[in-house]
Design a protein around this motif. Structure first.
Motif, PDB file in Angstrom:
ATOM      1  N   LYS A 291       0.847  -1.191   0.000  1.00 34.22           N
ATOM      2  CA  LYS A 291       0.000   0.000   0.000  1.00 34.22           C
ATOM      3  C   LYS A 291       0.889   1.250   0.000  1.00 34.22           C
ATOM      4  N   VAL A 292       0.279   2.378  -0.156  1.00 31.95           N
ATOM      5  CA  VAL A 292       1.049   3.604  -0.362  1.00 31.95           C
ATOM      6  C   VAL A 292       1.995   3.883   0.797  1.00 31.95           C
ATOM      7  N   ARG A 293       1.538   3.682   2.015  1.00 33.34           N
ATOM      8  CA  ARG A 293       2.395   3.881   3.187  1.00 33.34           C
ATOM      9  C   ARG A 293       1.920   2.980   4.322  1.00 33.34           C
ATOM     10  N   PRO A 294       2.788   2.721   5.298  1.00 32.60           N
ATOM     11  CA  PRO A 294       2.405   1.855   6.419  1.00 32.60           C
ATOM     12  C   PRO A 294       1.682   2.624   7.512  1.00 32.60           C
ATOM     13  N   MET A 295       1.151   1.890   8.471  1.00 34.60           N
ATOM     14  CA  MET A 295       0.643   2.489   9.699  1.00 34.60           C
ATOM     15  C   MET A 295       1.714   2.274  10.770  1.00 34.60           C
ATOM     16  N   VAL A 296       2.090   3.337  11.447  1.00 37.87           N
ATOM     17  CA  VAL A 296       3.186   3.280  12.418  1.00 37.87           C
ATOM     18  C   VAL A 296       2.669   3.602  13.810  1.00 37.87           C
ATOM     19  N   LEU A 297       2.933   2.716  14.758  1.00 33.52           N
ATOM     20  CA  LEU A 297       2.562   2.959  16.152  1.00 33.52           C
ATOM     21  C   LEU A 297       3.649   3.819  16.783  1.00 33.52           C
ATOM     22  N   GLY A 298       3.372   5.089  16.978  1.00 32.68           N
ATOM     23  CA  GLY A 298       4.373   6.004  17.496  1.00 32.68           C
ATOM     24  C   GLY A 298       4.468   6.007  19.011  1.00 32.68           C
ATOM     25  N   LEU A 299       4.694   4.841  19.610  1.00 34.00           N
ATOM     26  CA  LEU A 299       4.852   4.727  21.052  1.00 34.00           C
ATOM     27  C   LEU A 299       6.170   4.033  21.368  1.00 34.00           C
ATOM     28  N   PRO A 300       6.760   4.314  22.509  1.00 39.04           N
ATOM     29  CA  PRO A 300       8.013   3.645  22.890  1.00 39.04           C
ATOM     30  C   PRO A 300       7.831   2.135  22.983  1.00 39.04           C
ATOM     31  N   ALA A 301       8.939   1.422  22.920  1.00 42.63           N
ATOM     32  CA  ALA A 301       8.898  -0.036  22.917  1.00 42.63           C
ATOM     33  C   ALA A 301       8.269  -0.614  24.175  1.00 42.63           C
ATOM     34  N   ASP A 302       8.439   0.061  25.296  1.00 40.98           N
ATOM     35  CA  ASP A 302       7.945  -0.502  26.562  1.00 40.98           C
ATOM     36  C   ASP A 302       6.529  -0.035  26.918  1.00 40.98           C
ATOM     37  N   ALA A 303       5.828   0.557  25.976  1.00 36.07           N
ATOM     38  CA  ALA A 303       4.444   0.981  26.239  1.00 36.07           C
ATOM     39  C   ALA A 303       3.587  -0.231  26.585  1.00 36.07           C
ATOM     40  N   PHE A 304       2.666  -0.070  27.529  1.00 34.04           N
ATOM     41  CA  PHE A 304       1.801  -1.169  27.932  1.00 34.04           C
ATOM     42  C   PHE A 304       0.972  -1.656  26.744  1.00 34.04           C
ATOM     43  N   VAL A 305       0.701  -2.959  26.727  1.00 35.49           N
ATOM     44  CA  VAL A 305      -0.078  -3.544  25.643  1.00 35.49           C
ATOM     45  C   VAL A 305      -1.440  -2.865  25.518  1.00 35.49           C
ATOM     46  N   GLU A 306      -2.077  -2.598  26.650  1.00 33.96           N
ATOM     47  CA  GLU A 306      -3.402  -1.962  26.618  1.00 33.96           C
ATOM     48  C   GLU A 306      -3.337  -0.597  25.959  1.00 33.96           C
ATOM     49  N   ASP A 307      -2.270   0.177  26.273  1.00 31.30           N
ATOM     50  CA  ASP A 307      -2.106   1.505  25.670  1.00 31.30           C
ATOM     51  C   ASP A 307      -1.837   1.387  24.165  1.00 31.30           C
ATOM     52  N   CYS A 308      -1.050   0.361  23.791  1.00 32.25           N
ATOM     53  CA  CYS A 308      -0.777   0.143  22.367  1.00 32.25           C
ATOM     54  C   CYS A 308      -2.061  -0.176  21.607  1.00 32.25           C
ATOM     55  N   ILE A 309      -2.896  -1.013  22.187  1.00 35.40           N
ATOM     56  CA  ILE A 309      -4.143  -1.402  21.523  1.00 35.40           C
ATOM     57  C   ILE A 309      -5.049  -0.183  21.334  1.00 35.40           C
ATOM     58  N   ALA A 310      -5.174   0.627  22.379  1.00 32.73           N
ATOM     59  CA  ALA A 310      -6.021   1.815  22.275  1.00 32.73           C
ATOM     60  C   ALA A 310      -5.499   2.753  21.189  1.00 32.73           C
ATOM     61  N   ARG A 311      -4.179   2.928  21.150  1.00 37.85           N
ATOM     62  CA  ARG A 311      -3.588   3.827  20.159  1.00 37.85           C
ATOM     63  C   ARG A 311      -3.717   3.254  18.744  1.00 37.85           C
ATOM     64  N   LEU A 312      -3.533   1.942  18.602  1.00 38.53           N
ATOM     65  CA  LEU A 312      -3.671   1.317  17.291  1.00 38.53           C
ATOM     66  C   LEU A 312      -5.063   1.531  16.718  1.00 38.53           C
ATOM     67  N   LYS A 313      -6.070   1.435  17.557  1.00 37.97           N
ATOM     68  CA  LYS A 313      -7.446   1.628  17.079  1.00 37.97           C
ATOM     69  C   LYS A 313      -7.667   3.074  16.634  1.00 37.97           C
ATOM     70  N   GLU A 314      -7.077   4.028  17.357  1.00 40.30           N
ATOM     71  CA  GLU A 314      -7.167   5.428  16.938  1.00 40.30           C
ATOM     72  C   GLU A 314      -6.450   5.642  15.605  1.00 40.30           C
ATOM     73  N   LEU A 315      -5.253   5.081  15.494  1.00 43.58           N
ATOM     74  CA  LEU A 315      -4.469   5.235  14.273  1.00 43.58           C
ATOM     75  C   LEU A 315      -5.167   4.597  13.078  1.00 43.58           C
ATOM     76  N   HIS A 316      -5.841   3.485  13.332  1.00 39.23           N
ATOM     77  CA  HIS A 316      -6.530   2.798  12.243  1.00 39.23           C
ATOM     78  C   HIS A 316      -7.639   3.671  11.659  1.00 39.23           C
ATOM     79  N   GLU A 317      -8.386   4.326  12.504  1.00 33.04           N
ATOM     80  CA  GLU A 317      -9.434   5.229  12.013  1.00 33.04           C
ATOM     81  C   GLU A 317      -8.826   6.349  11.184  1.00 33.04           C
ATOM     82  N   ALA A 318      -7.722   6.917  11.692  1.00 31.11           N
ATOM     83  CA  ALA A 318      -7.067   7.999  10.965  1.00 31.11           C
ATOM     84  C   ALA A 318      -6.488   7.502   9.646  1.00 31.11           C
TER      85      ALA A 318
END
Length: 677
Positions: A291-318
């Protein structure tokens, strides 16, 4: 086959088998020579060229298109101009010689119009790094002098073939060219000369980047974005994978692939990764896969899984909004409909890359292409500034009418395509038959068995690891079940279909059944099914894609037979788990059903392990007559085989049974005493 064509196959295979030269299914090669026309007996000039959709590394004669050179070059006289150059592609069919062969690709004009006996068009990382640099033309002169020409970006097609032909004619000293934003093309009078020149361009560009490039092309390291320790990052990847797969499957189901290759982790740990990822890939082969570009999770490596999931869902909508805007900005009334707005590549700092496609191979190859793109970015940023082609040009490629026609020619997906099946006890017997049938229906299959070596051997019989993998699974051990499920998730992105098949049986009367006998059978079948269903449900609920859970229970779950108290009791336990889980998991779109076989003797691990001898003794017959005995006591007088059970699993989990859950399906050739009431 003429010697010229034989040389072409050998050259193509050598070039295509080395990833430094080109990516999977990328590029094309050709050779020109003479042959005798079987109709006139006269000598004619022909061109053999890799056809559409083939891969150089595995190219065979059936992957070549054979064209008459005089007719191909005569197309110049009827060429209507760049605005209508797509009309030339179907015209290639009128230049074909003989019967069969591959469909000519869009690059056929490049090979036919350029005056050289042998031509290679390739997509090497080193060459594309120059082609995608802001200073690409100047770099080409600095690296190659007048030995290699620069060709500004032009979409592949007839006009590009004319461009290259004119440049070669005006610059007879050249051995090839760098195609802006695209790749390289080289030529020669002989096959060996052409191959040597291709490798010269590739290796010279790579050496120049190494000698003159910056030490830190991706900028300084970002604090907290470095790779997590191996065990920690793979555990985090397994926790995130089902969620990411569900997001990537919003428009249509996808199979996933995960890689934590060093090149990916290094890219994500540096400052420039967000800027470069947003620019997207450059080579058409890259962004058609990624695809034209990837989706990037802009969080540090040690971010909690729950926080990553919440952010991924926001990024997906965007991401979906951005992709829709990209489509709306460039689509015309003639453009194909939008094909889906979900990402094909998702990057998670410290963890790795998740890629998606209509099957495992497509998902895996997408990851390989994005690694190619990272290498291109590194090379371009080392020497200059990464400068891919514009979004408008990317759209012209992605939604090209010719690309749409290629997609429409794809075969209809099989019934279980995109589904990931996890089958326990699948190294032999009923489980192996189920795994084999599901793989034949297009599913990716995880063969889980107590014996890892046998599981891997059974998986290998089904094909490559793009089709099936074998994992060790002691279903009575919660940690082992979780580990096996994590392997499945990391291999294919998630799980859609579980078959609880693992089992054993000890045929003993009540007074001879020990507590250990009872505990063993309940641990494997009752507890084991519970643990596997629980682990699978966690994945399926996270995916939000529904799913199927199937229990291979038994006629004995409802029929009281002699001398098998422990076995029949645990089968009744499994049968009731079906009802309980059907009610509980229905709200998540997960169907739960059971299969009740009877007397599966041939190919059965249980019967071969002593159960058959004991049952034969119980009924007072020879063991080799047991299958016949079971058949004669049925209404249909037919013996039940593993394949019959596999057929039932395929049907109950297939597209025609979407509204059935809580069912127990008999596969017993008709045992009236076991009729469900």
């Amino acid at each position: 086959m003429p010697v010229t064509a034989s040389e072409l196959i050998a050259r193509s295979n050598r070039l295509g088998s080395d990833p430094k030269n080109t990516n999977f299914a990328g590029g094309n090669t050709s050779a020109k020579g003479t042959a005798t026309d079987p109709v006139t007996g006269e000598s004619i000039d022909l061109m053999w060229v890799k056809g559409s959709g083939g891969d150089l590394g595995t190219l065979g004669t059936d992957g070549l298109a054979t064209l008459r050179l005089d007719r191909l070059r005569a197309l110049v006289n009827v060429y209507p101009g760049v605005d209508r150059e797509d009309e030339m592609v179907p015209a290639f069919d009128y230049c074909r010689h003989g019967i069969g062969g591959a469909t000519p690709s869009i690059d056929t004009a490049m090979h036919g119009l350029v005056d050289a006996a042998h031509i290679d068009h390739l997509h090497p990382d080193s060459g594309i790094a120059i082609a995608a640099s802001a200073d690409g033309e100047a770099l080409t002169r600095a690296i190659f002098g007048d030995r290699v020409a620069w060709v500004p970006w032009r979409r592949p097609g007839f006009e590009l073939g004319l461009d290259i032909a004119a440049i070669k004619e005006a610059n007879p000293q050249t051995i090839g060219c760098i195609l802006g934003g695209h790749g390289i093309t080289a030529w020669g009078d002989t096959s060996d000369e052409c191959e040597a020149r291709s490798l010269e361009i590739i290796d010279t560009a790579a050496e120049y980047i190494t000698q003159h490039g910056k030490a830190d092309p991706f900028g300084p390291e970002l604090a907290g974005y470095g790779p997590l320790p191996v065990a920690e990052r793979r555990a985090k990847a397994a926790a995130l994978a089902p969620v990411i797969r569900g997001l990537a499957s919003h428009d249509r189901p996808m199979v996933g692939h995960f890689t934590d290759a060093d090149v990916v982790l290094d890219f994500l740990s540096h400052e420039a990764h967000a800027r470069l990822a947003a620019l997207g890939t450059s080579c058409p082969d890259h962004f058609l896969r990624t695809k034209v570009r990837p989706m990037v999770l802009g969080l540090p490596a040690d971010a909690f899984v729950e926080d990553c999931i919440a952010r991924l869902k926001e990024l997906h909508e965007a991401y979906r909004d951005d992709y829709q805007a990209y489509y709306d900005a460039h689509a015309t009334a003639e453009s194909p409909a939008i094909r889906g707005a979900d990402p094909a590549i998702v990057l998670v700092p410290g963890v790795g890359m998740f890629s998606f496609g209509a099957n495992k191979q497509t998902a895996r190859v997408a990851a390989e292409f994005y690694i190619n793109a990272i290498n291109v970015m590194r090379g371009a940023e080392s020497l200059s500034t990464y400068s891919p082609i514009s979004d408008a040009e990317k759209f012209r490629i992605e939604y090209w009418a010719l690309e749409e026609a290629k997609l429409q020619r794809m075969p209809r997906p099989k019934s279980h395509a995109t589904r990931v099946a996890f089958v326990t006890g699948a190294a032999s017997g009923i489980g192996k038959a189920i795994a084999t049938r599901l793989a034949a229906e297009g599913a990716c299959v995880v063969i889980a068995d107590l014996d890892l070596e046998k599981a891997q051997a059974a998986a290998a019989e089904l094909g490559s690891t793009d089709v099936a993998i074998g994992v060790a699974a002691n279903v009575s051990d919660p940690a082992a079940v979780r580990a096996a499920m994590d392997e499945a998730v990391l291999a294919f992105g998630g799980v859609d279909l579980i078959v609880n098949n693992a089992g054993l049986s000890l045929s003993k009367p009540l007074l001879e059944t020990t507590e250990a006998d009872w505990d063993l059978q309940h641990a494997v079948m009752a507890k084991g099914s519970f643990l596997v269903s629980q682990a699978a449900a966690r994945v399926m609920i996270a995916q939000e894609m529904g799913g199927d859970v199937v229990y291979i229970a038994s006629k004995n779950s409802v029929f009281a037979g002699p001398n098998n108290i422990a076995y029949s009791a645990t089968k009744a336990d499994q049968a009731h788990q079906v009802r309980l889980l059907a009610v509980e998991l229905g709200e998540f779109g997960i169907k739960v059903n059971g299969i009740n076989p009877d007397g599966v003797v041939r190919g059965s691990g249980i019967f071969a392990g002593g159960w058959g001898a004991n049952r034969a003794k119980t009924y007072g017959i020879e063991e080799d007559k047991l299958g016949e005995f079971y058949a004669q006591r049925t209404i249909l007088k037919r013996e039940v085989l593993p394949e019959h059970v596999a057929n039932a699993v395929a049907v109950i989990t297939g597209p025609d049974m979407t509204h059935t859950t809580g069912l127990h399906l008999p596969v017993d050739a008709g045992v009236a005493a076991a009729f469900l009431r």
